[in-house]
Scaffold this active site. Structure first.
Site, PDB file in Angstrom:
ATOM      1  N   GLU A 427       0.833  -1.202   0.000  1.00  0.00           N
ATOM      2  CA  GLU A 427       0.000   0.000   0.000  1.00  0.00           C
ATOM      3  C   GLU A 427       0.874   1.261   0.000  1.00  0.00           C
ATOM      4  O   GLU A 427       1.602   1.531   0.954  1.00  0.00           O
ATOM      5  CB  GLU A 427      -0.892   0.014   1.242  1.00  0.00           C
ATOM      6  CG  GLU A 427      -1.648   1.320   1.444  1.00  0.00           C
ATOM      7  CD  GLU A 427      -2.223   1.459   2.847  1.00  0.00           C
ATOM      8  OE1 GLU A 427      -2.701   2.551   3.173  1.00  0.00           O
ATOM      9  OE2 GLU A 427      -2.181   0.471   3.613  1.00  0.00           O
ATOM     10  N   ASP A 500      -1.148  -1.202   5.681  1.00  0.00           N
ATOM     11  CA  ASP A 500      -1.045  -0.724   7.054  1.00  0.00           C
ATOM     12  C   ASP A 500      -1.921  -1.565   7.983  1.00  0.00           C
ATOM     13  O   ASP A 500      -2.927  -2.151   7.558  1.00  0.00           O
ATOM     14  CB  ASP A 500      -1.478   0.745   7.141  1.00  0.00           C
ATOM     15  CG  ASP A 500      -0.497   1.667   6.432  1.00  0.00           C
ATOM     16  OD1 ASP A 500       0.628   1.217   6.141  1.00  0.00           O
ATOM     17  OD2 ASP A 500      -0.875   2.828   6.165  1.00  0.00           O
ATOM     18  N   ASP A 502      -3.877  -0.482  10.237  1.00  0.00           N
ATOM     19  CA  ASP A 502      -5.057   0.240  10.720  1.00  0.00           C
ATOM     20  C   ASP A 502      -6.274  -0.070   9.857  1.00  0.00           C
ATOM     21  O   ASP A 502      -6.232  -0.907   8.952  1.00  0.00           O
ATOM     22  CB  ASP A 502      -4.773   1.741  10.752  1.00  0.00           C
ATOM     23  CG  ASP A 502      -4.356   2.284   9.390  1.00  0.00           C
ATOM     24  OD1 ASP A 502      -4.548   1.571   8.377  1.00  0.00           O
ATOM     25  OD2 ASP A 502      -3.842   3.414   9.331  1.00  0.00           O
ATOM     26  N   ASP A 504      -7.792   1.702   7.550  1.00  0.00           N
ATOM     27  CA  ASP A 504      -7.609   1.989   6.127  1.00  0.00           C
ATOM     28  C   ASP A 504      -6.872   0.849   5.440  1.00  0.00           C
ATOM     29  O   ASP A 504      -7.209   0.449   4.318  1.00  0.00           O
ATOM     30  CB  ASP A 504      -6.828   3.296   5.943  1.00  0.00           C
ATOM     31  CG  ASP A 504      -7.733   4.521   6.061  1.00  0.00           C
ATOM     32  OD1 ASP A 504      -8.958   4.321   5.997  1.00  0.00           O
ATOM     33  OD2 ASP A 504      -7.211   5.632   6.246  1.00  0.00           O
TER      34      ASP A 504
END
Length: 637
Positions: A427, A500, A502, A504
């Site tokens: 990403e 990541d 998290d 997102d």
């Protein structure tokens, strides 16, 4: 060219008599002289015994493969072949049955309501192609014997001494080595055919004696084809998606038995039989079964309005994963050739279809939870087939304009072969930069993606294939898409999604998983797709450093800490802010990293979740959020 034509007259016309046609052209009667033709001899004799059982005259059949492996005996406790003299030929009926083509007791319909033998040639064909045959018949307390060689009687009908109990017939034969290149029977082939006969004919006792191996087995099945279906599923390692199969048993003018179950497999498997004879090439009964199945399921789907908007369900979707046994008993079957591998009766098709459709529809309505699960499996198959077809068509239209160069953002590995190589789909460019610096260049390739990738569940295939990020992934992976997937062309041993830790990052991972599940599912089924597990927290406890994947992992580490110094906790905003060495130690290094293999335990549930969470219809997501709103503790916005 010769100027003198060879004389061609009546004396050149040869009329084969008796069993000579069989010996001259055996392929016409048994399909050839290969292993299949050799074993067809056994089937012909066994089928005659089964015909006795089918019509209620016999309850046991015994087949013996003798020690030489080249001779077989078939016995039954039926009525016994008649031995009295025929009124016209004045020969014993036994001799006529075994030496005259088209002589038998199955033409007038009085002695056999249904039978596998129809043409009166089976036993005489076996006799003609055997170097030796011995027939022993028990009738009226007397035992009779007659011996043949190559279809020619070697003895007259003999009465054996001593009274005997019961009735029945025993045929022992040895194939002629001048006809068959190999005359050794395969025990496993015979065993399978006999066990199948015991399934098709409920409660028929079939004993197989293998003198070569020194084994004896007895087959008898009270549930018939229901037991057979269970065995077929086990043999094919096919996992059913519902517990109880659909069972149809009708005994009208023709007796019909059907049993079927849908499984997680992607292929359709049907085994059909007519009067106990396996019809490998199908025929009108199979066509009728498939027609009734498709109409019954369609009627249920239409009645309950279960078809998703814009999705077309084909008959292939309905039958995908289905395993079925179809058995019909009819008085006048019309087979394609003496080998009987296809049924040609046109009237059988509407008969079977008319029985299967209403019975299946009623079964589904009476078992709504099972039926809805089956329909969900059909819808999943339709979606997958539509995606595959659209992708294949789109790729075909692109023709020679396909990309042949690797994407410029790809940092490939040094290793030329696939070996243990890995492709990390990362990403963002920032994270991609850290991954490129921290990776093992020999076997790890890095492909950074820009932001959130396209939601392929909503996008058209045309739009998907025009997307730069999708194009780069397809080119880097190399195995194709949709119906053109070939894992032999896969450029890396593993494909690893790295986003990541998290919310997102999880969303991006979900978008990528949606793409792979819909368009390259073979990567998942072959165990080549993984999700990297980078840390979300760094926790320094004294001189020790720990890495936590999420809040639960962080809390566990803190709960286990017993030292005095205060913990220092750092939450990473993203992979891009990790130093290359940290990314290597925590996420890229095979010795220390954690990888999550993407696996599918329940295809139906997976399809439903992806459709609900990523599809065009937002109502499912709305209800999901509203039903679970009170469960939210922390909202990451």
């Amino acid at each position: 060219m010769s100027t003198v034509a060879k004389e061609y007259s009546a004396k050149d016309i040869v009329a084969l008599e008796g069993l000579d046609p069989v010996r001259k052209r055996p392929g016409m009667y048994i399909g050839g002289v290969s292993a299949a033709g050799l074993h067809h001899l056994v089937w012909e004799i066994v089928d005659n015994s089964v015909d006795e059982a089918m019509n209620g005259h016999a309850s046991e059949i015994k087949v013996t493969l003798h020690k030489d492996g080249q001779s077989v005996s078939v016995s039954d406790n039926g009525r016994g072949i008649p031995v009295d003299k025929h009124p016209k030929t004045k020969k014993p009926a036994l001799e006529m049955v075994l030496t005259v083509l088209h002589a038998g007791g199955k033409f007038d319909g009085n002695n056999y309501k249904t039978s596998g033998g129809l043409h009166g040639v089976g036993a005489s064909v076996v006799n003609a192609l055997s170097k030796e045959m011995v027939a022993v018949v028990k009738r009226d307390g007397i035992q009779y014997r007659m011996q043949f060689a190559k279809g020619i009687p070697q003895t007259k009908l003999q009465k054996l001494k001593g009274a005997v109990r019961g009735t029945g017939t025993t045929i022992t034969f040895s194939p002629d080595p001048t006809i068959f290149p190999k005359t050794d029977f395969d025990s496993a082939t015979i065993r399978t055919r006999l066990e199948t006969a015991s399934f098709i004919h409920r409660n028929l006792k079939v004993t197989y004696v293998d003198e070569v191996q020194g084994t004896t087995e007895t087959f008898q099945h009270e549930q018939g084809i229901v037991d057979y279906l269970a065995q077929v599923l086990k043999e094919r390692s096919a996992k059913p998606i519902h517990e109880s199969p659909f069972i149809l048993r009708e005994d009208n003018s023709d007796r019909l038995e059907v049993v079927l179950q849908w499984t997680e497999s992607t292929d359709e498997h049907v085994r059909s039989y007519v009067n106990g004879i396996p019809t490998a090439s199908g025929g009108s009964h199979e066509t009728g079964f498939r027609g009734g199945l498709t109409k019954g399921v369609r009627n249920y789907i239409d009645t309950h309005n279960l078809t998703p908007r814009g999705l077309k369900i084909s008959h292939e979707d309905i039958r995908e994963g289905m395993v079925a046994i179809v058995s019909i008993f009819t008085a006048e079957p019309q087979f394609q050739g003496q080998t009987k591998d296809r049924l040609n009766n046109p009237e059988v098709q509407p008969l079977v279809e008319g029985a299967v459709r209403p019975a299946l529809e009623q079964w589904m309505n009476n078992n709504r939870s099972v039926a809805d699960f089956i329909v969900a499996r059909i819808i999943a198959a339709a979606r997958a087939r539509a995606a595959s077809r659209a992708a294949s068509d789109a790729i075909s239209r692109k023709g020679g304009s396909k990309r042949t160069m690797l994407p410029g953002k790809l940092s490939d590995c040094v290793s030329g072969g696939r070996g243990e190589s890995e492709l990390f789909i990362v990403e963002g460019d920032s994270a991609g930069g850290s991954a490129k610096q921290g990776r093992d260049r020999n076997c790890q390739a890095i492909l950074p993606l820009r932001g959130k990738v396209l939601n392929t569940e909503c996008a058209t295939v045309k739009k998907m294939l025009e997307n730069k990020e999708i194009q780069d992934m397809l080119t880097a992976i190399g195995c194709g898409i949709g119906g053109n997937v070939d894992l032999a062309n896969l450029r890396y041993d593993r494909v690893i999604l790295l986003a990541d830790a998290d919310s997102d990052g999880h969303h991006i991972t979900t978008l990528l998983l949606t793409f792979f599940y819909r368009h390259i599912p073979q990567l998942i089924s072959d165990g080549r797709l993984f999700i990297a597990q980078p840390p979300l927290y760094r926790i320094d406890l004294g001189k020790e450093t720990f890495w936590a994947a999420d809040e639960a992992d962080r809390d566990r580490i803190l709960a286990e800490y017993t030292g005095r110094s205060l913990p220092e906790i750092t939450r990473f905003k993203g992979l891009g802010e990790m130093m290359p060495k940290v990314l290597w130690d925590t996420t890229l290094n095979p010795a220390t990293r954690r990888l999550l293999k993407v696996e599918i335990d329940d295809h139906l549930e997976t399809d439903r979740v992806i459709s609900d969470l990523m599809g065009r219809d937002a109502s499912a997501r709305f209800h999901f959020i509203m039903d679970r709103a009170d469960e939210v503790e922390v909202l990451d916005v």
